[in-house]
Each structure stands twice: as C-alpha cells, then as structure tokens.
Design a protein around this motif. Structure first.
Motif, PDB file in Angstrom:
ATOM      1  N   ALA A 197      36.704   9.868  34.727  1.00 34.10           N
ATOM      2  CA  ALA A 197      36.385   8.449  34.561  1.00 34.10           C
ATOM      3  C   ALA A 197      36.129   7.789  35.910  1.00 34.10           C
ATOM      4  CB  ALA A 197      37.530   7.747  33.831  1.00 34.10           C
ATOM      5  N   MET A 198      36.914   8.159  36.925  1.00 34.02           N
ATOM      6  CA  MET A 198      36.719   7.602  38.254  1.00 34.02           C
ATOM      7  C   MET A 198      35.366   8.022  38.818  1.00 34.02           C
ATOM      8  SD  MET A 198      38.961   8.111  41.722  1.00 34.02           S
ATOM      9  CE  MET A 198      38.224   9.725  42.050  1.00 34.02           C
ATOM     10  N   VAL A 199      35.007   9.289  38.617  1.00 35.04           N
ATOM     11  CA  VAL A 199      33.701   9.769  39.081  1.00 35.04           C
ATOM     12  C   VAL A 199      32.578   8.984  38.413  1.00 35.04           C
ATOM     13  CG1 VAL A 199      32.104  11.729  38.960  1.00 35.04           C
ATOM     14  CG2 VAL A 199      34.451  12.076  39.751  1.00 35.04           C
ATOM     15  N   ALA A 200      32.706   8.746  37.124  1.00 34.57           N
ATOM     16  CA  ALA A 200      31.683   7.977  36.404  1.00 34.57           C
ATOM     17  C   ALA A 200      31.576   6.561  36.945  1.00 34.57           C
ATOM     18  CB  ALA A 200      32.015   7.955  34.917  1.00 34.57           C
ATOM     19  N   GLN A 201      32.728   5.950  37.251  1.00 35.98           N
ATOM     20  CA  GLN A 201      32.723   4.586  37.781  1.00 35.98           C
ATOM     21  C   GLN A 201      32.055   4.522  39.148  1.00 35.98           C
ATOM     22  OE1 GLN A 201      36.611   2.803  37.990  1.00 35.98           O
ATOM     23  NE2 GLN A 201      35.893   0.968  39.021  1.00 35.98           N
ATOM     24  N   VAL A 202      32.382   5.475  40.009  1.00 34.82           N
ATOM     25  CA  VAL A 202      31.777   5.496  41.345  1.00 34.82           C
ATOM     26  C   VAL A 202      30.282   5.769  41.250  1.00 34.82           C
ATOM     27  CG1 VAL A 202      31.733   6.735  43.548  1.00 34.82           C
ATOM     28  CG2 VAL A 202      33.924   6.175  42.468  1.00 34.82           C
ATOM     29  N   ALA A 203      29.877   6.666  40.348  1.00 37.36           N
ATOM     30  CA  ALA A 203      28.455   6.974  40.174  1.00 37.36           C
ATOM     31  C   ALA A 203      27.686   5.743  39.715  1.00 37.36           C
ATOM     32  CB  ALA A 203      28.283   8.105  39.174  1.00 37.36           C
ATOM     33  N   THR A 204      28.247   4.998  38.768  1.00 41.37           N
ATOM     34  CA  THR A 204      27.581   3.788  38.274  1.00 41.37           C
ATOM     35  C   THR A 204      27.479   2.732  39.364  1.00 41.37           C
ATOM     36  OG1 THR A 204      28.366   4.198  36.028  1.00 41.37           O
ATOM     37  CG2 THR A 204      27.703   1.943  36.561  1.00 41.37           C
ATOM     38  N   ALA A 205      28.580   2.536  40.100  1.00 36.50           N
ATOM     39  CA  ALA A 205      28.592   1.513  41.138  1.00 36.50           C
ATOM     40  C   ALA A 205      27.590   1.799  42.250  1.00 36.50           C
ATOM     41  CB  ALA A 205      29.996   1.369  41.714  1.00 36.50           C
ATOM     42  N   ASN A 206      27.339   3.088  42.503  1.00 34.02           N
ATOM     43  CA  ASN A 206      26.439   3.469  43.595  1.00 34.02           C
ATOM     44  C   ASN A 206      25.067   3.930  43.108  1.00 34.02           C
ATOM     45  OD1 ASN A 206      28.130   3.527  46.299  1.00 34.02           O
ATOM     46  ND2 ASN A 206      29.477   4.289  44.669  1.00 34.02           N
ATOM     47  N   ALA A 207      24.844   3.852  41.776  1.00 29.93           N
ATOM     48  CA  ALA A 207      23.554   4.214  41.184  1.00 29.93           C
ATOM     49  C   ALA A 207      23.133   5.632  41.561  1.00 29.93           C
ATOM     50  CB  ALA A 207      22.475   3.206  41.582  1.00 29.93           C
ATOM     51  N   VAL A 208      24.081   6.568  41.423  1.00 30.58           N
ATOM     52  CA  VAL A 208      23.788   7.974  41.703  1.00 30.58           C
ATOM     53  C   VAL A 208      24.276   8.811  40.523  1.00 30.58           C
ATOM     54  CG1 VAL A 208      23.935   7.676  44.201  1.00 30.58           C
ATOM     55  CG2 VAL A 208      25.983   8.325  42.904  1.00 30.58           C
ATOM     56  N   PRO A 209      23.760  10.026  40.350  1.00 32.00           N
ATOM     57  CA  PRO A 209      24.242  10.895  39.264  1.00 32.00           C
ATOM     58  C   PRO A 209      25.692  11.297  39.484  1.00 32.00           C
ATOM     59  CG  PRO A 209      22.149  11.679  40.169  1.00 32.00           C
ATOM     60  CD  PRO A 209      22.648  10.634  41.110  1.00 32.00           C
ATOM     61  N   GLU A 210      26.410  11.542  38.375  1.00 31.31           N
ATOM     62  CA  GLU A 210      27.796  11.983  38.484  1.00 31.31           C
ATOM     63  C   GLU A 210      27.896  13.310  39.225  1.00 31.31           C
ATOM     64  OE1 GLU A 210      30.024  11.946  34.879  1.00 31.31           O
ATOM     65  OE2 GLU A 210      29.274   9.970  34.271  1.00 31.31           O
ATOM     66  N   ALA A 211      26.905  14.174  39.041  1.00 34.19           N
ATOM     67  CA  ALA A 211      26.926  15.468  39.726  1.00 34.19           C
ATOM     68  C   ALA A 211      26.960  15.293  41.242  1.00 34.19           C
ATOM     69  CB  ALA A 211      25.714  16.299  39.314  1.00 34.19           C
ATOM     70  N   ALA A 212      26.286  14.251  41.722  1.00 30.43           N
ATOM     71  CA  ALA A 212      26.275  13.999  43.161  1.00 30.43           C
ATOM     72  C   ALA A 212      27.650  13.572  43.655  1.00 30.43           C
ATOM     73  CB  ALA A 212      25.241  12.924  43.490  1.00 30.43           C
TER      74      ALA A 212
END
Length: 264
Positions: A197-212
C-alpha cells in the motif's frame, strides 16, 4: 566441531501463553501462526475482525494507539490465557509523508509515537507482573532496520522505532535479574500488504509505475539477497529469540534484512 544442539521440536511452544499485538496482517500474522502451529496458546489484537486465524489463536478487538485500548487488551489477554510467558510487540504503523520531514504535521508524529512506541511501553507494563511469574519469560519487540538509514518521508515512523529499540535495551537490563529476556528484531524490506500500500501511495504521488518504486527501494541501497523478505522470515527469528534455544540472549537487536545491515 560436533554440533550437539538438539533439533528444533515441532511443538516447542506447547503450553506456552503468548500475547502478540497486531497479529492479523503481515509480520504479526506470521508470528501468530508460527507460535500457534508450535503448540502455543496465542491471544492477539486488531482494530477490526479477521478471518482464518490459526487453531490455538484468539483475537481481541482493541485500538492500541490509546491508553484505554492497551489497558483493556492487556487485561483481557491475561484473563484468557491465565498469565503470560511470551510478549511480542508487533503492532506498527508506517504512514509516509511524501513532503518529507520538514512538512510532516504533528498529528503524524503523535500517531507514530503512540502506535510504534507507547503501545509497547504500555502493554509491556501491563503484562510484566505476569511475565515475572513465568519460568521462561521473553519479550520480543519488532522495530525496523530503517532506523539505521531513515527515509525523510518516514522519519516520524523510524524515529519512533529507534526509540522503541532504545527502550528495549534499557528494559532488558532492568528485567534480567527477574529472568525476563528482552530482544528486538529489525526487519528490512518485507513484502506485506502494508508495504504494498505504501508503494502504491508513493507511486501515485510521484506519477511513476509501482514497479519503479519497488526497484528503487530494493536497489537504494541494494539488498544483497536480491529481493524483499517474507513475513515468515521474521517470524522464525522471533520464535528463536522467544524460545529456550536463546536462553542466554537478551538486550540485543537482530537484523533480518537480506544483508543490508552494516558489518562491524
């Protein structure tokens, strides 16, 4: 050299009374399962109901972020078990603030301290009289390997966990003469639903894929074993530290992080 240590018995915790805070998800759930499958009677806490608890485990609803919630859980757990032999402080909350430490509001700091530090302080205080009556008492606290390399977006969390680790060291010295051992486990990157969930939140906030984001956190710094750990990896270490196999180990912090811990 001949290793004379006996094999680990499959029911090494038969008859042991175990309290685990925060034991329905992630690392906490793995710890509950590890003790229950080895014969222990386990009482754990959560704020909401949970399904598929292992045989031998019982859930009590409690909000351990509040003094009242801790007091109620501690009292009920001791009543259900008739005492306590092992206390595992596994409850934790890592809520990132993507603006960094300079803009983290007081609310997040207070929440982090209440959940990650004071819940353990209060709960241990509640069960200590019972633990002192046990012939093989142990306390294990779940901190984090990130206390060594704190990230700005989680500084409130890692600061609380660093305080928890410091608290555990002092508690070990105080309780040693009473026969109660206290140790801390420092998990590294463990793939749990909370981390996802934290990875998803950071990915959304930074507009990058979760894989990144996953690639970034496994490569900065690189995990020598190459991948995130499993909750079961942490649970196995907790079980060892709580067992009689670790009868002369107290006041230490042990990493389970795929090799990230700095060497001496």
């Amino acid at each position: 050299m001949v290793n004379n240590l006996p094999p680990v018995p499959p029911a090494e915790f038969t008859g042991r009374r175990v309290i685990v805070s925060g034991g329905t998800r992630g690392i906490g759930a793995a710890i509950v399962a590890r003790f229950a499958t080895a014969g222990a009677r386990v009482v754990t806490s959560a704020r909401t109901t949970a399904e598929n608890l292992p045989v031998g485990a019982e859930l009590l609803l409690a909000d351990l972020a509040t003094p009242e919630g801790v007091a109620s859980f501690g009292e009920q757990a001791l009543q259900r078990l008739g005492g306590a032999d092992i206390m595992v402080n596994a409850v934790g909350l890592a809520q990132p603030h993507v603006g960094g430490a300079g803009t983290t509001p007081d609310e997040l700091w207070l929440q982090a301290l209440n959940v990650n530090l004071l819940s353990a302080v209060r709960l241990n205080r509640a069960v200590l009289p019972a633990l002192k009556q046990s012939p093989a008492a142990a306390i294990v606290l779940i901190s984090t390997a990130d206390i060594r390399t704190p990230r700005p977006e989680l500084l409130h969390y890692t600061s609380a966990k660093a305080a928890l680790t410091h608290y555990a060291k002092g508690l070990a010295g105080e309780l040693g003469p009473h026969g109660v051992r206290v140790n801390t486990v420092l998990p590294g990157l463990i793939r749990t639903s909370a981390i996802e969930a934290m990875v998803a939140q950071v990915a959304t906030a930074n507009a990058v894929p979760e894989a990144a984001v996953w690639e970034h956190i496994t490569q900065t710094p690189p995990v020598p074993l190459g991948s995130p750990g499993r909750p079961e990896d942490v649970a196995e270490l907790v079980a060892f530290l709580a067992s009689e196999r670790a009868a002369w180990i107290t006041g230490t912090s042990v990493s389970v992080d795929g090799g990230l811990a700095p060497g001496w």
